[in-house]
Design a protein around this motif. Structure first.
Motif, mmCIF file in Angstrom:
data_model
loop_
_atom_site.group_PDB
_atom_site.id
_atom_site.type_symbol
_atom_site.label_atom_id
_atom_site.label_comp_id
_atom_site.label_asym_id
_atom_site.label_seq_id
_atom_site.Cartn_x
_atom_site.Cartn_y
_atom_site.Cartn_z
ATOM 1 N N ASP A 55 0.848 -1.121 0.051
ATOM 2 C CA ASP A 55 0.021 0.089 -0.061
ATOM 3 C C ASP A 55 0.853 1.211 0.092
ATOM 4 N N ARG A 56 1.792 1.256 0.488
ATOM 5 C CA ARG A 56 2.864 2.269 0.815
ATOM 6 C C ARG A 56 4.141 2.105 1.032
ATOM 7 N N PHE A 57 4.958 2.678 0.432
ATOM 8 C CA PHE A 57 6.412 2.431 0.676
ATOM 9 C C PHE A 57 7.123 3.973 0.368
ATOM 10 N N ALA A 58 7.537 4.338 1.249
ATOM 11 C CA ALA A 58 8.186 5.762 1.395
ATOM 12 C C ALA A 58 9.497 5.707 2.214
ATOM 13 N N ILE A 59 10.425 6.400 1.494
ATOM 14 C CA ILE A 59 11.775 6.558 2.072
ATOM 15 C C ILE A 59 11.867 7.882 2.486
ATOM 16 N N ASP A 60 12.513 8.256 3.888
ATOM 17 C CA ASP A 60 12.617 9.569 4.085
ATOM 18 C C ASP A 60 13.763 10.047 4.134
ATOM 19 N N PHE A 61 14.219 10.868 2.820
ATOM 20 C CA PHE A 61 15.681 11.102 2.350
ATOM 21 C C PHE A 61 16.247 12.202 3.360
ATOM 22 N N SER A 62 15.442 12.664 4.407
ATOM 23 C CA SER A 62 16.127 13.646 5.248
ATOM 24 C C SER A 62 16.592 13.021 6.341
ATOM 25 N N LEU A 63 16.123 11.679 6.640
ATOM 26 C CA LEU A 63 17.032 10.740 7.575
ATOM 27 C C LEU A 63 17.907 9.666 6.872
ATOM 28 N N CYS A 64 17.512 9.332 5.753
ATOM 29 C CA CYS A 64 18.493 8.319 4.909
ATOM 30 C C CYS A 64 20.034 8.822 4.950
ATOM 31 N N MET A 65 20.812 7.870 5.420
ATOM 32 C CA MET A 65 22.216 8.247 5.299
ATOM 33 C C MET A 65 23.039 7.364 4.057
ATOM 34 N N TYR A 66 22.170 7.029 3.075
ATOM 35 C CA TYR A 66 22.698 6.360 1.826
ATOM 36 C C TYR A 66 23.707 5.338 2.166
ATOM 37 N N CYS A 67 23.526 4.458 3.058
ATOM 38 C CA CYS A 67 24.468 3.245 3.288
ATOM 39 C C CYS A 67 24.076 2.323 2.112
ATOM 40 N N GLY A 68 22.978 2.287 1.590
ATOM 41 C CA GLY A 68 22.795 1.391 0.889
ATOM 42 C C GLY A 68 22.250 -0.104 1.178
ATOM 43 N N ILE A 69 22.098 -0.357 2.445
ATOM 44 C CA ILE A 69 21.880 -1.743 3.137
ATOM 45 C C ILE A 69 20.651 -2.259 2.445
ATOM 46 N N CYS A 70 19.753 -1.211 2.564
ATOM 47 C CA CYS A 70 18.306 -1.546 1.939
ATOM 48 C C CYS A 70 18.401 -2.347 0.548
ATOM 49 N N VAL A 71 19.117 -1.644 -0.347
ATOM 50 C CA VAL A 71 19.494 -2.277 -1.637
ATOM 51 C C VAL A 71 20.041 -3.613 -1.696
ATOM 52 N N GLU A 72 20.969 -3.714 -0.624
ATOM 53 C CA GLU A 72 21.729 -4.892 -0.655
ATOM 54 C C GLU A 72 20.807 -6.080 -0.128
ATOM 55 N N VAL A 73 20.118 -5.998 0.803
ATOM 56 C CA VAL A 73 19.285 -6.898 1.255
ATOM 57 C C VAL A 73 17.971 -7.226 0.539
ATOM 58 N N CYS A 74 17.727 -6.408 -0.202
ATOM 59 C CA CYS A 74 16.360 -6.578 -1.170
ATOM 60 C C CYS A 74 16.667 -7.870 -1.630
ATOM 61 N N PRO A 75 15.636 -9.105 -1.422
ATOM 62 C CA PRO A 75 16.024 -10.304 -2.167
ATOM 63 C C PRO A 75 15.353 -10.421 -3.326
ATOM 64 N N PHE A 76 14.332 -9.331 -3.694
ATOM 65 C CA PHE A 76 13.744 -9.577 -5.101
ATOM 66 C C PHE A 76 13.890 -8.274 -6.070
ATOM 67 N N ASP A 77 15.084 -7.813 -5.918
ATOM 68 C CA ASP A 77 15.497 -6.668 -6.700
ATOM 69 C C ASP A 77 14.314 -5.619 -6.808
ATOM 70 N N ALA A 78 13.871 -5.251 -5.659
ATOM 71 C CA ALA A 78 12.653 -4.183 -5.848
ATOM 72 C C ALA A 78 13.408 -3.029 -5.574
ATOM 73 N N LEU A 79 14.660 -2.650 -4.927
ATOM 74 C CA LEU A 79 15.355 -1.422 -4.533
ATOM 75 C C LEU A 79 16.615 -1.512 -5.193
ATOM 76 N N TRP A 80 16.626 -0.291 -5.742
ATOM 77 C CA TRP A 80 17.713 -0.065 -6.797
ATOM 78 C C TRP A 80 18.621 1.422 -6.414
ATOM 79 N N TRP A 81 19.826 1.260 -6.692
ATOM 80 C CA TRP A 81 20.427 2.646 -6.832
ATOM 81 C C TRP A 81 20.195 3.378 -8.037
ATOM 82 N N SER A 82 19.505 4.667 -7.926
ATOM 83 C CA SER A 82 19.386 5.503 -9.069
ATOM 84 C C SER A 82 20.620 6.439 -9.279
ATOM 85 N N PRO A 83 21.088 6.901 -10.393
ATOM 86 C CA PRO A 83 21.950 7.985 -10.507
ATOM 87 C C PRO A 83 21.514 9.279 -10.135
ATOM 88 N N GLU A 84 20.152 9.318 -10.025
ATOM 89 C CA GLU A 84 19.543 10.874 -10.001
ATOM 90 C C GLU A 84 19.861 11.430 -8.493
#
Lengths: 412, 367
Positions: A93-122
């Motif tokens: 229903d909802r997937f939100a990332i608060d980029f004012s808190l995010c420290m860009y460690c990329g752990i979420c991208v690493e752990v995602c087992p279904f390739d739902a999270l990606w690093w974008s160059p934007e």
């Protein structure tokens, strides 16, 4: 103390260095007007392909800043087959990332087992307020479109497991389709006395309809003896039954269509083919293609069985004087005969008792859900489940209806 | 001291701004000249510093405000005006508010006597050099006052450092200026320019020399002392960001801070202008070259309007050249330690300038 240079030389050197830089091109990149060429896998922002998300919550739990917010609900998916079990599925229903808190460690991208999270160059998503940096899944999905394709593999590298599997699956499907076609063609050949080689596929209605449900005891025993599990043995035996039954029905149809007054032909079901031999030709071809020994062996075995059956059927036909040229070569087996017996279509056609009279097979009755109340009640009384009782009662109704039709015809 | 009461007695050469018979118009014109110099030339100097420092550090410097970022300092000024004016609770409020003005006004007043060209000055005092040096040393009072009134230990240390530094470097500065006065035989700034137009070495008649050639040592001392006087890097211990936050300016914000900054930039301009007048021949293009449209001594006096314009441009160009040198030194050299600073002044510059003075005085008397 050795004086290496005149006093004050260092001061002049300093001036020389700075004045040299005065005439160098500044290193500044005029950013809004000029843009740096970013590294291809630049980690600008985290993008979401929400269609891949299964709401496993790994990213939200691993996030050191707890800046990922996920809401979901469960949805019931109706069973794929009638009588199957309904599945539940998580819907995002909802997937939100608060980029004012995010420290860009990329752990979420690493752990995602279904390739739902990606690093974008934007990277140009600054905002005037902190709360505007909380980005919902729509925005995260937009960024997913900017994710570059994965880098090319090295020369001679092994393809990833996923890709290999997907290719194998696609090949298998293709083979299955080809096999079906071949089966159809073979059926058409066998069914017609004209013996047209490579004729167009028969009509669907010509395809004998066989209800799954019974098992081929022989196959079953053999498999059990081989050490297979009960489940597998049962399913394969079922498939084997269907196949045999089809062959039998085909042969019957041949007999009926070819020469109605002819002596009863040996039924196709009687054609017993012992599995175990392999078709050397198919096997060699597959090995040459680079398939594994196991796969090649299995397919070659299937091919052999098929060929043998076709041969036997042809023999039987010629013996019966049906007009089919003796020794006609069966349809050349597809070199990659994919688990043919498993692919047999199970139909919801009216059930038939295997021991039913020959005539019964010629009658077609379309069941629309009627059940034989008597059978149903009996089964319920026996303690069978409602589902089974209903299914069997349906089959019983069809049988009865067919018999009635036959009787009617006979009477007329 | 009766002489000082009469302006007519002090004025050496007439200013071109003394137009008409009235009193009001020349005064308005002179005020306009001084204020114009005070508010425009330091900004140009500041822009030059931004750009040169940026390029020397592989940057571009300001680029956005105005063409090539030339209005950056104007934009900064507008920003400073908009900023909140904070006065610390413990601060001595009247003194705190007075200090930036006390530092700024002397920097403004120095422009009164600086000649930009033949007749282009507000007033030519007989004691012009004395006046300029005396007025510039008042600025330190504003700095000391600001440091003390801020009620902040960093401000106080910065203010005291500034006081010690200005006392130390005032001495070589003044001694070198005296040396020039000895050579020129006058304290009037216009007179010193004229003296350089007439100064020749034996055997080189008809080719005048600026005082920088016989006085290269004096020029070097004056240049270093001027940079120290202005607290310019590498002599910026009173500010010393890495040790004193921002020295005497720590507690200042907004327009008051801008006034201290303007004092520094205006000081760069006035010190450069003094060096131009004392050592670099004033508005003369090159030694021995007469300005077009001028006549008189070495062809730099009694000019027509074109000659005056050329002279003013030459002076400003020389000033900017010296500002460039100051910026160059600022980029090239790291900040000195406080004791190194005092050592350079008392153990190197003061003896050197005294020896220079003695040498020049003897030569002048002998020749």
């Amino acid at each position: 103390m050795a004086q290496t240079s005149l006093p004050g030389t260092g001061l002049l050197k300093g001036l020389a260095v700075t004045v040299k830089h005065l005439f160098k091109r500044p290193a500044t990149l005029m950013y809004p007007y000029e843009r740096n060429e970013l590294a291809p896998r630049t980690r600008g922002v985290i993008a979401l392909m929400d269609e891949n998300c299964t709401v496993c919550m790994l990213c939200a739990r691993e996030c050191p800043d707890w800046c990922i917010y996920i809401d979901s609900h469960k949805e019931t998916v109706p069973p794929a087959k009638e009588g199957g079990r309904a599945r539940t599925r998580n819907v995002l229903d909802r997937f939100a990332i608060d980029f004012s808190l995010c420290m860009y460690c990329g752990i979420c991208v690493e752990v995602c087992p279904f390739d739902a999270l990606w690093w974008s160059p934007e990277f140009e998503y600054s905002e005037y307020t902190m709360d505007a940096l909380l980005h919902e899944k729509d925005k995260l999905r937009e960024w997913a479109d900017t994710v570059p394709p994965p880098p090319a593999l090295d020369e001679g590298a092994e393809a990833p497991a996923e890709v290999t599997e997907a290719i194998a699956k696609a090949e298998k499907e293709l083979e299955a389709a080809a096999q079906k076609e071949a089966d159809k063609a073979a059926a058409a050949e066998a069914a017609t006395t004209e013996a047209k080689a490579g004729g167009s596929g028969p009509k669907k209605a010509d395809e004998p309809k066989v209800a799954a449900g019974e098992i081929d005891q022989e196959t079953y025993d053999a498999l059990i003896a081989e050490g297979k599990s009960e489940r597998i043995a049962r399913s394969k035996a079922k498939a084997a039954y269907v196949k045999k039954e089809k062959a039998r029905l085909k042969a019957e149809a041949d007999a009926g269509g070819g020469d109605a007054e002819a002596a009863p032909t040996p039924k196709a079901a009687d054609i017993k083919v012992e599995a175990g031999q392999i078709d050397q030709e198919t096997y060699d071809a597959l090995i040459a293609e680079g398939k594994t020994e196991r796969m090649a062996r299995a397919k070659a075995k299937a091919a052999w069985v098929k060929k043998e059956k076709a041969r036997l059927a042809a023999e039987a036909e010629s013996a019966a004087g049906a007009g089919a040229p003796a020794g006609e070569e069966a349809e050349p087996p597809s070199p990659t005969d994919a688990a043919g017996s498993d692919q047999a279509p199970s139909t919801d056609a009216p059930a038939e008792e295997p021991a039913a009279t020959r005539k019964l097979g010629d009658v077609h009755v379309e069941g629309t859900g009627e059940i034989d109340q008597e059978t149903y009640d009996a089964l319920i009384a026996e303690g069978k489940s409602e589902r089974i009782a209903r299914a069997k009662a349906k089959a019983a109704w069809v049988k009865k209806a067919k018999q009635a039709k036959l009787d009617e015809e006979g009477g007329a | 001291m009766t002489v000082l009461t009469s302006t007519t007695a002090l004025a050496q050469a007439p200013s071109i701004l003394d137009v008409g018979d009235g009193v009001v118009l020349p005064i308005l014109l002179k005020v306009a000249l001084v204020l114009g110099l005070f508010f425009v030339v330091p900004l140009v100097g500041g822009y030059l510093e931004h750009k040169v420092m940026g390029r020397m550090q592989n940057r571009r410097g300001p680029v956005e405000a105005g063409p090539f970022g030339s209005l950056q300092l104007v934009a900064d000024g507008i920003k400073f005006i908009q900023k909140e004016d904070i006065i610390p609770r413990a601060a001595d409020k009247p003194m705190f508010a007075l200090a930036p003005g006390l530092a700024l006004v002397p920097a403004l007043l120095v422009f009164l006597v600086i000649p930009l060209g033949p007749g282009v000055f507000a007033v030519d005092l007989e004691l012009g050099l004395f006046y300029a040096l005396a007025i510039t040393s008042i600025s330190v009072l504003g700095i000391l006052l600001g440091g003390w009134a801020s009620a902040n230990k960093f401000s106080l240390i910065g203010g005291l450092r500034a006081g010690a530094q200005l006392i130390a470097y005032e001495l070589p500065l003044i001694i070198t200026a005296i040396t020039v006065a000895v050579m020129a035989g006058t304290l009037s700034l216009v007179g010193i320019v004229e003296a350089q137009a007439n100064f020749t070495l034996p055997g080189l008649e008809g080719f005048n020399l600026w005082f920088v050639f016989p006085q290269i040592v004096g020029f070097a001392i004056f240049f270093v002392a001027a940079m120290a006087e202005l607290s310019r890097p590498p002599f910026d211990m009173p500010i010393g960001d890495s040790e004193l936050v921002f020295g005497y300016m720590t507690e200042y914000t907004g327009i008051k801070f801008a006034m201290f900054l303007l004092t520094e930039y205006a000081g760069m301009i006035t010190m450069s202008a003094l060096m131009v007048v004392l050592f670099l021949g004033g508005w003369q293009i090159l030694p021995g070259v007469a300005t077009p449209g001028c006549e008189g001594a070495a062809g730099i006096m009694s000019c027509d309007p074109i000659g005056i314009a050329i002279s003013v441009l030459v002076t400003l160009a020389k000033i900017m050249g010296l500002v460039f040198l100051m910026v160059w030194a600022r980029v090239a050299y790291p900040r000195l330690r406080e004791d190194q600073l005092q050592r350079i002044s008392w153990l190197v510059l003061v003896p050197l300038s005294l020896a220079n003075l003695a040498f020049v005085t003897i030569l002048t008397v002998v020749l």
